[in-house]
Design a protein around this motif. Structure first.
Motif, PDB file in Angstrom:
ATOM      1  N   LYS A   1       0.804  -1.381   0.028  1.00 48.33           N
ATOM      2  CA  LYS A   1      -0.035  -0.063  -0.066  1.00 48.33           C
ATOM      3  C   LYS A   1       0.746   1.310  -0.024  1.00 48.33           C
ATOM      4  O   LYS A   1       0.611   2.137  -0.803  1.00 48.33           O
ATOM      5  CB  LYS A   1      -0.914  -0.001   1.152  1.00 48.33           C
TER       6      LYS A   1
ATOM      7  N   PHE B   1      -7.652  -0.456  -5.802  1.00 55.84           N
ATOM      8  CA  PHE B   1      -7.747  -1.695  -5.807  1.00 55.84           C
ATOM      9  C   PHE B   1      -7.085  -2.350  -4.529  1.00 55.84           C
ATOM     10  O   PHE B   1      -7.586  -3.314  -4.252  1.00 55.84           O
ATOM     11  CB  PHE B   1      -7.164  -2.530  -7.176  1.00 55.84           C
ATOM     12  N   ILE B   2      -5.939  -1.747  -4.193  1.00 53.66           N
ATOM     13  CA  ILE B   2      -5.124  -2.199  -3.126  1.00 53.66           C
ATOM     14  C   ILE B   2      -6.047  -2.037  -1.706  1.00 53.66           C
ATOM     15  O   ILE B   2      -6.028  -2.647  -0.889  1.00 53.66           O
ATOM     16  CB  ILE B   2      -3.870  -1.503  -2.876  1.00 53.66           C
ATOM     17  N   PHE B   3      -6.867  -0.855  -1.801  1.00 54.62           N
ATOM     18  CA  PHE B   3      -7.780  -0.745  -0.590  1.00 54.62           C
ATOM     19  C   PHE B   3      -9.177  -1.232  -0.852  1.00 54.62           C
ATOM     20  O   PHE B   3      -9.868  -0.855  -0.146  1.00 54.62           O
ATOM     21  CB  PHE B   3      -7.779   1.024  -0.415  1.00 54.62           C
ATOM     22  N   ASN B   4      -9.217  -2.257  -1.682  1.00 51.61           N
ATOM     23  CA  ASN B   4     -10.475  -3.059  -2.041  1.00 51.61           C
ATOM     24  C   ASN B   4     -11.745  -2.001  -2.573  1.00 51.61           C
ATOM     25  O   ASN B   4     -12.819  -2.364  -2.062  1.00 51.61           O
ATOM     26  CB  ASN B   4     -11.021  -3.806  -0.726  1.00 51.61           C
ATOM     27  N   LYS B   5     -11.505  -1.035  -3.222  1.00 53.65           N
ATOM     28  CA  LYS B   5     -12.567  -0.061  -3.838  1.00 53.65           C
ATOM     29  C   LYS B   5     -12.489  -0.607  -5.352  1.00 53.65           C
ATOM     30  O   LYS B   5     -11.652  -0.217  -5.842  1.00 53.65           O
ATOM     31  CB  LYS B   5     -12.330   1.290  -3.580  1.00 53.65           C
ATOM     32  N   ARG B   6     -13.595  -1.169  -5.485  1.00 53.79           N
ATOM     33  CA  ARG B   6     -13.719  -1.421  -7.037  1.00 53.79           C
ATOM     34  C   ARG B   6     -15.074  -1.556  -7.551  1.00 53.79           C
ATOM     35  O   ARG B   6     -16.016  -0.897  -6.625  1.00 53.79           O
ATOM     36  CB  ARG B   6     -13.726  -3.155  -7.033  1.00 53.79           C
TER      37      ARG B   6
ATOM     38  N   TYR C   1      -6.196  -6.167 -15.004  1.00 58.14           N
ATOM     39  CA  TYR C   1      -6.642  -6.820 -13.755  1.00 58.14           C
ATOM     40  C   TYR C   1      -7.554  -8.094 -13.972  1.00 58.14           C
ATOM     41  O   TYR C   1      -7.156  -8.980 -13.446  1.00 58.14           O
ATOM     42  CB  TYR C   1      -7.263  -5.961 -12.941  1.00 58.14           C
TER      43      TYR C   1
ATOM     44  N   GLU D   1      -6.879 -11.774 -12.230  1.00 52.07           N
ATOM     45  CA  GLU D   1      -8.241 -12.615 -11.766  1.00 52.07           C
ATOM     46  C   GLU D   1      -7.962 -14.155 -12.273  1.00 52.07           C
ATOM     47  O   GLU D   1      -8.366 -15.048 -11.739  1.00 52.07           O
ATOM     48  CB  GLU D   1      -9.310 -12.148 -12.113  1.00 52.07           C
TER      49      GLU D   1
ATOM     50  N   SER E   1      -5.593 -15.633 -10.153  1.00 50.17           N
ATOM     51  CA  SER E   1      -5.977 -16.000  -8.941  1.00 50.17           C
ATOM     52  C   SER E   1      -6.942 -17.182  -9.089  1.00 50.17           C
ATOM     53  O   SER E   1      -6.748 -18.153  -8.059  1.00 50.17           O
ATOM     54  CB  SER E   1      -6.842 -14.831  -8.602  1.00 50.17           C
TER      55      SER E   1
END
Length: 170
Positions: free
Chosen positions: A2, A94-99, A153, A158, A161
């Motif tokens: 982060k 995206f690092i802070f999970n805001k998508r 991404y 994904e 992942s």
């Protein structure tokens, strides 16, 4: 991770600010160097056996071509800088999970706001102007960067992942 993304975003915004702070003469000189580099490369690629007659029209046409190339280089530099900015800001979200849609709106707003304030700042720099067309070019670069980030991404990260999760189940 982060902290690294935050530092990269701040660094890139600072770099954009620095480039906008250079006076018009230095900025023009920088883009002229790129034009000369391209011109020299083009000259080297031409065959040595060609015999060109140089006249006034040829010289005038070369100047017009160089001015057009200078314009294209400047606009592409604008778009490139904001493409990178959008990519970094997208990574930060995206690092802070805001998508999702909300993140896209915020990313576009941040980059557009920075482009507008950057052009405003540039209006106070000697020999520089503030143009709405530059904001539009910056925003175009933002859209390209955002699209590139999302494609990267969703197509690469994904997929990797999902394969990794499937391999862990086995």
């Amino acid at each position: 991770m982060k902290k690294i993304i935050i530092i990269l975003c701040v660094f890139w915004m600072g770099f954009i600010f620095y480039m906008s702070s250079t006076n018009g003469e230095i900025s023009h000189q920088q883009s002229t160097e790129v034009v000369n580099l391209i011109k020299n490369t083009e000259t080297k690629l031409q065959t040595k056996g060609e015999n060109e007659t140089i006249n006034k029209n040829t010289i005038n046409q070369q100047q017009v071509n160089e001015n057009n190339l200078d314009y294209v280089i400047r606009k592409n530099a604008h778009a490139f800088m904001y493409m990178i900015l959008a990519f970094l800001v997208s990574g930060l979200f995206f690092i802070f999970n805001k998508r999702g849609k909300d993140a896209i709106v915020y990313i576009l707003f941040i980059c557009l706001f920075y482009a507008v304030t950057d052009e405003f700042h540039q209006s106070f720099v000697l020999g520089r102007t503030s143009l709405v067309s530059d904001v539009l070019v910056d925003f175009g670069g933002t859209l390209i960067g955002l699209t590139f980030f999302y494609l990267t991404y969703y197509k690469i990260y994904e997929r990797y992942s999902i394969k990794r999760k499937e391999s862990l189940k086995i």
